[in-house]
Design a protein around this motif. Structure first.
Motif, PDB file in Angstrom:
ATOM      1  N   LYS A  75      32.774  44.442 -33.557  1.00 14.55           N
ATOM      2  CA  LYS A  75      31.553  43.741 -33.142  1.00 14.55           C
ATOM      3  C   LYS A  75      30.505  43.787 -34.250  1.00 14.55           C
ATOM      4  O   LYS A  75      29.738  42.838 -34.421  1.00 14.55           O
ATOM      5  N   GLU A  76      30.477  44.876 -35.023  1.00  9.75           N
ATOM      6  CA  GLU A  76      29.581  44.940 -36.179  1.00  9.75           C
ATOM      7  C   GLU A  76      30.007  43.916 -37.235  1.00  9.75           C
ATOM      8  O   GLU A  76      29.169  43.276 -37.861  1.00  9.75           O
ATOM      9  N   HIS A  77      31.310  43.754 -37.417  1.00  6.92           N
ATOM     10  CA  HIS A  77      31.808  42.719 -38.331  1.00  6.92           C
ATOM     11  C   HIS A  77      31.378  41.334 -37.830  1.00  6.92           C
ATOM     12  O   HIS A  77      31.001  40.473 -38.624  1.00  6.92           O
ATOM     13  N   ALA A  78      31.441  41.124 -36.523  1.00  5.10           N
ATOM     14  CA  ALA A  78      31.014  39.842 -35.954  1.00  5.10           C
ATOM     15  C   ALA A  78      29.532  39.612 -36.233  1.00  5.10           C
ATOM     16  O   ALA A  78      29.134  38.490 -36.570  1.00  5.10           O
ATOM     17  N   GLY A  79      28.715  40.656 -36.118  1.00  7.79           N
ATOM     18  CA  GLY A  79      27.293  40.523 -36.433  1.00  7.79           C
ATOM     19  C   GLY A  79      27.072  40.117 -37.873  1.00  7.79           C
ATOM     20  O   GLY A  79      26.221  39.272 -38.176  1.00  7.79           O
ATOM     21  N   TYR A  80      27.845  40.704 -38.771  1.00  5.48           N
ATOM     22  CA  TYR A  80      27.741  40.337 -40.185  1.00  5.48           C
ATOM     23  C   TYR A  80      28.158  38.880 -40.390  1.00  5.48           C
ATOM     24  O   TYR A  80      27.488  38.125 -41.099  1.00  5.48           O
ATOM     25  N   LEU A  81      29.247  38.475 -39.761  1.00  6.70           N
ATOM     26  CA  LEU A  81      29.721  37.097 -39.907  1.00  6.70           C
ATOM     27  C   LEU A  81      28.725  36.091 -39.335  1.00  6.70           C
ATOM     28  O   LEU A  81      28.551  35.005 -39.883  1.00  6.70           O
ATOM     29  N   LYS A  82      28.052  36.447 -38.249  1.00  9.31           N
ATOM     30  CA  LYS A  82      27.032  35.563 -37.688  1.00  9.31           C
ATOM     31  C   LYS A  82      25.885  35.367 -38.667  1.00  9.31           C
ATOM     32  O   LYS A  82      25.345  34.274 -38.790  1.00  9.31           O
ATOM     33  N   ALA A  83      25.517  36.443 -39.356  1.00  5.84           N
ATOM     34  CA  ALA A  83      24.400  36.374 -40.306  1.00  5.84           C
ATOM     35  C   ALA A  83      24.795  35.681 -41.606  1.00  5.84           C
ATOM     36  O   ALA A  83      23.927  35.297 -42.385  1.00  5.84           O
ATOM     37  N   HIS A  84      26.094  35.530 -41.857  1.00 14.59           N
ATOM     38  CA  HIS A  84      26.593  34.912 -43.087  1.00 14.59           C
ATOM     39  C   HIS A  84      27.603  33.819 -42.746  1.00 14.59           C
ATOM     40  O   HIS A  84      28.813  34.005 -42.886  1.00 14.59           O
ATOM     41  N   GLN A 141      35.928  36.019 -31.753  1.00 17.95           N
ATOM     42  CA  GLN A 141      35.568  34.748 -31.119  1.00 17.95           C
ATOM     43  C   GLN A 141      34.721  34.979 -29.873  1.00 17.95           C
ATOM     44  O   GLN A 141      33.780  34.220 -29.621  1.00 17.95           O
ATOM     45  N   ALA A 142      35.024  36.019 -29.115  1.00 18.23           N
ATOM     46  CA  ALA A 142      34.214  36.344 -27.940  1.00 18.23           C
ATOM     47  C   ALA A 142      32.783  36.719 -28.339  1.00 18.23           C
ATOM     48  O   ALA A 142      31.852  36.545 -27.561  1.00 18.23           O
ATOM     49  N   GLU A 143      32.627  37.210 -29.567  1.00 19.87           N
ATOM     50  CA  GLU A 143      31.306  37.564 -30.081  1.00 19.87           C
ATOM     51  C   GLU A 143      30.597  36.373 -30.726  1.00 19.87           C
ATOM     52  O   GLU A 143      29.523  36.527 -31.281  1.00 19.87           O
ATOM     53  N   GLY A 144      31.219  35.197 -30.698  1.00 19.46           N
ATOM     54  CA  GLY A 144      30.554  33.997 -31.180  1.00 19.46           C
ATOM     55  C   GLY A 144      30.974  33.495 -32.546  1.00 19.46           C
ATOM     56  O   GLY A 144      30.364  32.577 -33.087  1.00 19.46           O
TER      57      GLY A 144
END
Length: 148
Positions: A58-67, A103-106
């Protein structure tokens, strides 16, 4: 109301630079950092992630959302037990588990590539089964993705 008019271009330039630096620092501190952990291990014949692994993904998902310019490739691996066909299936299942969580994290599916290697690419030697039951994350920038 008092209006202060600065007639000193050098002072105005320094003030503008200081403002720009403070804005950049705020933006950088708000942006999530890429987590350091890129490998996740599994038990024998398992494909489910434990809660700690899910938290890090989920932390990786947060990074991907920001980038949004960054994509990710998820490599699934197995130990050498079982047939090649089953290990290929299990390795893709492991990688897909992580992809579904992202994908569930957006994270859009077109930014996630899933690869299943089976037992073909051991982390150490083929006999170190626990180390070889894993998935690995690989970040891809837009330029890297175009070259590949």
């Amino acid at each position: 109301m008092t209006v202060l008019v600065l007639d000193n271009p050098e002072l105005m330039a320094r003030a503008a630079q200081a403002h720009a630096n403070s804005m950049q620092t705020e933006t950088m501190s708000e942006s999530p950092r890429k987590p350091h952990r890129m490998k996740f291990h599994f038990g024998f014949d398992k494909h489910r992630l434990n809660e700690e692994d899910k938290t890090i993904l989920k932390e990786h998902a947060g990074y991907l959302k920001a980038h949004p310019e960054v994509a990710i490739r998820i490599h699934g691996h197995t130990d050498s037990f079982g047939t090649d066909e089953y290990n290929a299936f299990l390795s893709r299942l492991r990688a897909n588990t992580a992809a579904k969580l992202l994908q569930a994290e957006g994270i859009e599916g077109n930014r996630i590539e899933v690869v299943g290697w089976g037992s073909a690419k051991p982390l150490t030697n083929k006999d170190d089964n626990a180390a070889n039951r894993r998935l690995e994350l690989e970040y891809l920038s837009e330029q890297m993705a175009k070259v590949q």
